[in-house]
Design a protein around this motif. Sequence first.
Motif, PDB file in Angstrom:
ATOM      1  N   UNK A 114      23.202  16.593 -25.772  1.00  0.00           N
ATOM      2  CA  UNK A 114      22.306  15.900 -24.834  1.00  0.00           C
ATOM      3  C   UNK A 114      22.468  16.526 -23.455  1.00  0.00           C
ATOM      4  N   UNK A 115      21.364  16.615 -22.718  1.00  0.00           N
ATOM      5  CA  UNK A 115      21.415  17.139 -21.349  1.00  0.00           C
ATOM      6  C   UNK A 115      22.140  16.141 -20.457  1.00  0.00           C
ATOM      7  N   UNK A 116      22.810  16.651 -19.445  1.00  0.00           N
ATOM      8  CA  UNK A 116      23.414  15.781 -18.442  1.00  0.00           C
ATOM      9  C   UNK A 116      22.283  15.139 -17.647  1.00  0.00           C
ATOM     10  N   UNK A 117      22.334  13.813 -17.486  1.00  0.00           N
ATOM     11  CA  UNK A 117      21.297  13.108 -16.718  1.00  0.00           C
ATOM     12  C   UNK A 117      21.271  13.634 -15.297  1.00  0.00           C
ATOM     13  N   UNK A 118      20.063  13.737 -14.726  1.00  0.00           N
ATOM     14  CA  UNK A 118      19.915  14.119 -13.327  1.00  0.00           C
ATOM     15  C   UNK A 118      19.129  13.036 -12.607  1.00  0.00           C
ATOM     16  N   UNK A 119      19.354  12.904 -11.296  1.00  0.00           N
ATOM     17  CA  UNK A 119      18.696  11.890 -10.479  1.00  0.00           C
ATOM     18  C   UNK A 119      17.881  12.546  -9.374  1.00  0.00           C
ATOM     19  N   UNK A 120      16.802  11.879  -8.989  1.00  0.00           N
ATOM     20  CA  UNK A 120      15.985  12.317  -7.870  1.00  0.00           C
ATOM     21  C   UNK A 120      15.547  11.088  -7.091  1.00  0.00           C
ATOM     22  N   UNK A 121      15.694  11.139  -5.757  1.00  0.00           N
ATOM     23  CA  UNK A 121      15.281  10.018  -4.915  1.00  0.00           C
ATOM     24  C   UNK A 121      13.943  10.313  -4.270  1.00  0.00           C
ATOM     25  N   UNK A 122      13.081   9.312  -4.262  1.00  0.00           N
ATOM     26  CA  UNK A 122      11.765   9.395  -3.634  1.00  0.00           C
ATOM     27  C   UNK A 122      11.648   8.306  -2.587  1.00  0.00           C
ATOM     28  N   UNK A 123      10.711   8.504  -1.690  1.00  0.00           N
ATOM     29  CA  UNK A 123      10.421   7.531  -0.647  1.00  0.00           C
ATOM     30  C   UNK A 123       9.175   6.747  -1.040  1.00  0.00           C
ATOM     31  N   UNK A 124       9.228   5.430  -0.839  1.00  0.00           N
ATOM     32  CA  UNK A 124       8.035   4.603  -1.007  1.00  0.00           C
ATOM     33  C   UNK A 124       7.524   4.292   0.398  1.00  0.00           C
ATOM     34  N   UNK A 125       6.331   4.810   0.709  1.00  0.00           N
ATOM     35  CA  UNK A 125       5.747   4.680   2.044  1.00  0.00           C
ATOM     36  C   UNK A 125       4.760   3.513   2.100  1.00  0.00           C
ATOM     37  N   UNK A 126       4.428   3.109   3.322  1.00  0.00           N
ATOM     38  CA  UNK A 126       3.427   2.059   3.513  1.00  0.00           C
ATOM     39  C   UNK A 126       2.081   2.541   2.998  1.00  0.00           C
ATOM     40  N   UNK A 127       1.347   1.639   2.400  1.00  0.00           N
ATOM     41  CA  UNK A 127      -0.014   1.945   1.961  1.00  0.00           C
ATOM     42  C   UNK A 127      -0.968   1.680   3.121  1.00  0.00           C
ATOM     43  N   UNK A 128      -2.036   2.448   3.205  1.00  0.00           N
ATOM     44  CA  UNK A 128      -3.036   2.189   4.238  1.00  0.00           C
ATOM     45  C   UNK A 128      -3.963   1.075   3.749  1.00  0.00           C
ATOM     46  N   UNK A 129      -4.576   0.382   4.710  1.00  0.00           N
ATOM     47  CA  UNK A 129      -5.473  -0.721   4.356  1.00  0.00           C
ATOM     48  C   UNK A 129      -6.800  -0.560   5.082  1.00  0.00           C
ATOM     49  N   UNK A 130      -7.845  -0.962   4.456  1.00  0.00           N
ATOM     50  CA  UNK A 130      -9.152  -1.083   5.084  1.00  0.00           C
ATOM     51  C   UNK A 130      -9.580  -2.528   4.890  1.00  0.00           C
ATOM     52  N   UNK A 131      -9.757  -3.211   5.990  1.00  0.00           N
ATOM     53  CA  UNK A 131     -10.121  -4.631   5.924  1.00  0.00           C
ATOM     54  C   UNK A 131     -11.631  -4.734   5.730  1.00  0.00           C
ATOM     55  N   UNK A 132     -12.032  -5.523   4.768  1.00  0.00           N
ATOM     56  CA  UNK A 132     -13.455  -5.725   4.474  1.00  0.00           C
ATOM     57  C   UNK A 132     -13.867  -7.114   4.951  1.00  0.00           C
ATOM     58  N   UNK A 133     -14.829  -7.134   5.885  1.00  0.00           N
ATOM     59  CA  UNK A 133     -15.334  -8.411   6.385  1.00  0.00           C
ATOM     60  C   UNK A 133     -16.248  -9.050   5.362  1.00  0.00           C
ATOM     61  N   UNK A 134     -16.194 -10.374   5.310  1.00  0.00           N
ATOM     62  CA  UNK A 134     -17.171 -11.120   4.531  1.00  0.00           C
ATOM     63  C   UNK A 134     -18.511 -11.096   5.273  1.00  0.00           C
ATOM     64  N   UNK A 135     -19.547 -11.540   4.654  1.00  0.00           N
ATOM     65  CA  UNK A 135     -20.867 -11.547   5.293  1.00  0.00           C
ATOM     66  C   UNK A 135     -20.831 -12.421   6.543  1.00  0.00           C
ATOM     67  N   UNK A 136     -21.318 -11.873   7.649  1.00  0.00           N
ATOM     68  CA  UNK A 136     -21.389 -12.644   8.897  1.00  0.00           C
ATOM     69  C   UNK A 136     -22.819 -13.157   9.057  1.00  0.00           C
ATOM     70  N   UNK A 137     -22.920 -14.425   9.353  1.00  0.00           N
ATOM     71  CA  UNK A 137     -24.259 -14.978   9.559  1.00  0.00           C
ATOM     72  C   UNK A 137     -24.553 -14.993  11.051  1.00  0.00           C
TER      73      UNK A 137
END
Length: 186
Positions: A114-137
Motif C-alpha cells: 500500500x502507498x504511504x498516505x499523503x496529506x494536502x491542505x486547502x483553503x476554504x475562501x468566502x463565497x461571493x454573493x449577489x443580492x436579488x431584490x424582490x419586485x418593488x412596487x
Amino acid sequence: TYSTTLLGVGTHSISAQYNSDANYGGAVSSTLAQVVGQASQFLTFDPAPIVTVGGTGTVLATSANPNSGNPIQYSTLSTDCSVNSSSGVVTGIQVGTNNCTITASQAGNANYSAATNINQSSTVAKASQTIAFGALRQVTFGVAPFVVSAIAPSGFTVIFASTTASLGTGRGTTASVCAGGPVPVR
C-alpha cells in the motif's frame, strides 16, 4: 550469467544445470533461494485548489508507474470541507486558511505494498454573493411603511437602508417614503 524477470512476490528456487560435452561432465549447482518482496507505491498531489464556501474544486493525487492499479481514494477529517472519496471533488463548508486537509491513499495488491498516505491542505475562501431584490412596487408619497424583500445566496436576512434619508428611510425589511422621487436603497 542468469537474470530473473517477472517473478512474483515470494521465494523462488533457482539452480543451474550444465549438460556434459566432449570435455566436461555434467553438473548441477546447489539451489539458491531468490526472495522477491513487494514493490513500493508513491503518491504525489497536484497543487491544491482554493475552494469557496458552497463551491467545489478537485484535488488530484497521482501514483508513480508502475503501481498496483488500484484507485486512489480521498478522505478528510475536516468539518470545514467534504471530499468525494473516488473523484477528489472538494466542497467548501466553512471559511479558513489551510483548514481543509485531504488525505490520499492507494491500496496494494500481491505485488505492491500500500502507498504511504499523503496529506494536502486547502483553503476554504468566502463565497461571493449577489443580492436579488424582490419586485418593488411603485408607492405614493405619504403611504404607510411597506415591506421590501431581497434574497442572498447565503440565506442570511438582507437588511435595507436608504442612502438618502431625506428621501426615504429603511429599518430591517420595512421602508418609508419621506419625499417624492426615487429613493436609493442599499
